[in-house]
Structures are given as C-alpha cells and as structure tokens.
Design a protein around this motif. Sequence first.
Motif, short mmCIF file in Angstrom:
data_model
loop_
_atom_site.label_atom_id
_atom_site.label_comp_id
_atom_site.label_asym_id
_atom_site.label_seq_id
_atom_site.Cartn_x
_atom_site.Cartn_y
_atom_site.Cartn_z
N LEU A 30 0.84 -1.20 0.00
CA LEU A 30 0.00 0.00 0.00
C LEU A 30 0.88 1.25 0.00
O LEU A 30 1.75 1.40 0.86
CB LEU A 30 -0.89 0.02 1.23
CG LEU A 30 -2.00 -1.01 1.28
CD1 LEU A 30 -2.58 -1.14 2.67
CD2 LEU A 30 -3.08 -0.63 0.29
N TYR A 38 -6.34 8.57 3.42
CA TYR A 38 -7.52 7.87 3.93
C TYR A 38 -7.35 7.50 5.40
O TYR A 38 -7.91 6.51 5.87
CB TYR A 38 -7.82 6.62 3.10
CG TYR A 38 -8.51 6.91 1.80
CD1 TYR A 38 -9.83 7.38 1.78
CD2 TYR A 38 -7.86 6.72 0.60
CE1 TYR A 38 -10.47 7.65 0.58
CE2 TYR A 38 -8.50 6.98 -0.61
CZ TYR A 38 -9.80 7.45 -0.60
OH TYR A 38 -10.44 7.71 -1.79
N TYR A 87 -5.49 2.10 12.23
CA TYR A 87 -5.78 1.31 11.03
C TYR A 87 -6.07 -0.12 11.46
O TYR A 87 -5.14 -0.89 11.72
CB TYR A 87 -4.58 1.35 10.08
CG TYR A 87 -4.32 2.73 9.51
CD1 TYR A 87 -4.71 3.03 8.22
CD2 TYR A 87 -3.70 3.71 10.27
CE1 TYR A 87 -4.49 4.29 7.68
CE2 TYR A 87 -3.47 4.97 9.74
CZ TYR A 87 -3.86 5.25 8.45
OH TYR A 87 -3.64 6.51 7.94
N TYR A 91 -9.80 -2.55 8.09
CA TYR A 91 -9.61 -1.36 7.27
C TYR A 91 -8.45 -1.55 6.30
O TYR A 91 -8.56 -1.27 5.10
CB TYR A 91 -9.37 -0.16 8.19
CG TYR A 91 -9.47 1.19 7.52
CD1 TYR A 91 -10.70 1.77 7.26
CD2 TYR A 91 -8.32 1.91 7.17
CE1 TYR A 91 -10.80 3.03 6.67
CE2 TYR A 91 -8.42 3.16 6.57
CZ TYR A 91 -9.65 3.70 6.33
OH TYR A 91 -9.76 4.94 5.74
N MET A 95 -8.63 -1.83 2.20
CA MET A 95 -7.85 -0.91 1.38
C MET A 95 -6.93 -1.68 0.44
O MET A 95 -6.81 -1.35 -0.74
CB MET A 95 -7.03 0.04 2.26
CG MET A 95 -6.27 1.08 1.48
SD MET A 95 -5.27 2.17 2.51
CE MET A 95 -6.54 3.22 3.20
N GLN A 99 -7.67 -1.52 -3.57
CA GLN A 99 -6.78 -0.38 -3.71
C GLN A 99 -7.09 0.49 -4.93
O GLN A 99 -7.11 1.72 -4.84
CB GLN A 99 -5.33 -0.88 -3.79
CG GLN A 99 -4.31 0.20 -3.75
CD GLN A 99 -2.91 -0.34 -3.70
OE1 GLN A 99 -2.00 0.34 -4.13
NE2 GLN A 99 -2.68 -1.53 -3.20
N TRP A 102 -10.03 2.78 -4.29
CA TRP A 102 -9.68 3.84 -3.34
C TRP A 102 -8.89 4.93 -4.06
O TRP A 102 -9.15 6.12 -3.87
CB TRP A 102 -8.87 3.28 -2.18
CG TRP A 102 -9.64 2.41 -1.22
CD1 TRP A 102 -10.26 1.23 -1.49
CD2 TRP A 102 -9.83 2.65 0.17
NE1 TRP A 102 -10.82 0.73 -0.35
CE2 TRP A 102 -10.58 1.56 0.69
CE3 TRP A 102 -9.43 3.66 1.04
CZ2 TRP A 102 -10.94 1.47 2.02
CZ3 TRP A 102 -9.79 3.56 2.38
CH2 TRP A 102 -10.55 2.48 2.86
#
Length: 127
Positions: A30, A38, A87, A91, A95, A99, A102
């Motif tokens: 990520l 976010y 996080y 969550y 994500m 991804q 988002w």
Amino acid sequence: MSAPIPNRVHYHKRDRELELGYPDGESYRLPIELLRVYSPSAEVQGHHPSEAVLQTGKRNVGLLNITQTGRYALKLHFDDGHDTGLYTWEYLHDMATHQQAWWENYLTRLERAGASRDSGVIQIHQV
C-alpha cells in the motif's frame, strides 16, 4: 467474517509503501500516500462523511514509525506529523484488496477540488 491478520508488516522506505503479508501467502503493498489521505482519524474523516477533509499535497509523505495497537490495529506515524488514526486489520485489508477503487476515488476528489497530490502546487484553470 473478520479480516485476516497480517503475519508480516514491512515498510519499504525508498518506495514509500507498506507491505502486509498474510498467513495464506497473500501480500499487498500500500502506498503511504494512500494510507495518509484515507487516515481513519477524525481529523481526516470527520465525525460524519460530510465532514471528511480532502488531503492534498501528500505525494511524498513517508512513515517515521509503526506501532501495533492491541491485537486489532496499527498506528502509523507519518513524517508530516499526522499520527492519530488507528488502522484496523479490517480497514487495511479492505484498502489492500480494493486499492484501485480507493485510488480512483481519491484522484476524482482531487480533480473536482482543483487540488494536487503535490505540496505547494497552485492549480491554474483556464476557461
């Protein structure tokens, strides 16, 4: 069903990515920028969706530290001073597995606001 818990968390400083590895062999990277914009903190998300604050100028944000909070979350300490979001595993997994959606949502919001991922950039619109 609850999200899986990573058995490996690694910060790739040069790439500005957080890697989450799971017991089933799955691994996700990520971007730190995505995690920052976010952040699940009230400062970013507000107390209601209508209160969310669009984060801009975060392209080059990095991490200073990562701490585990109990058995349910990570606290990310960003180099821009932000460190109030927790996080959760759910969550982070959402994500990671969604991804692209988002990112697209974030880029669309930036475009609508005439804002930039880069700090100190002034957007000029011609008519």
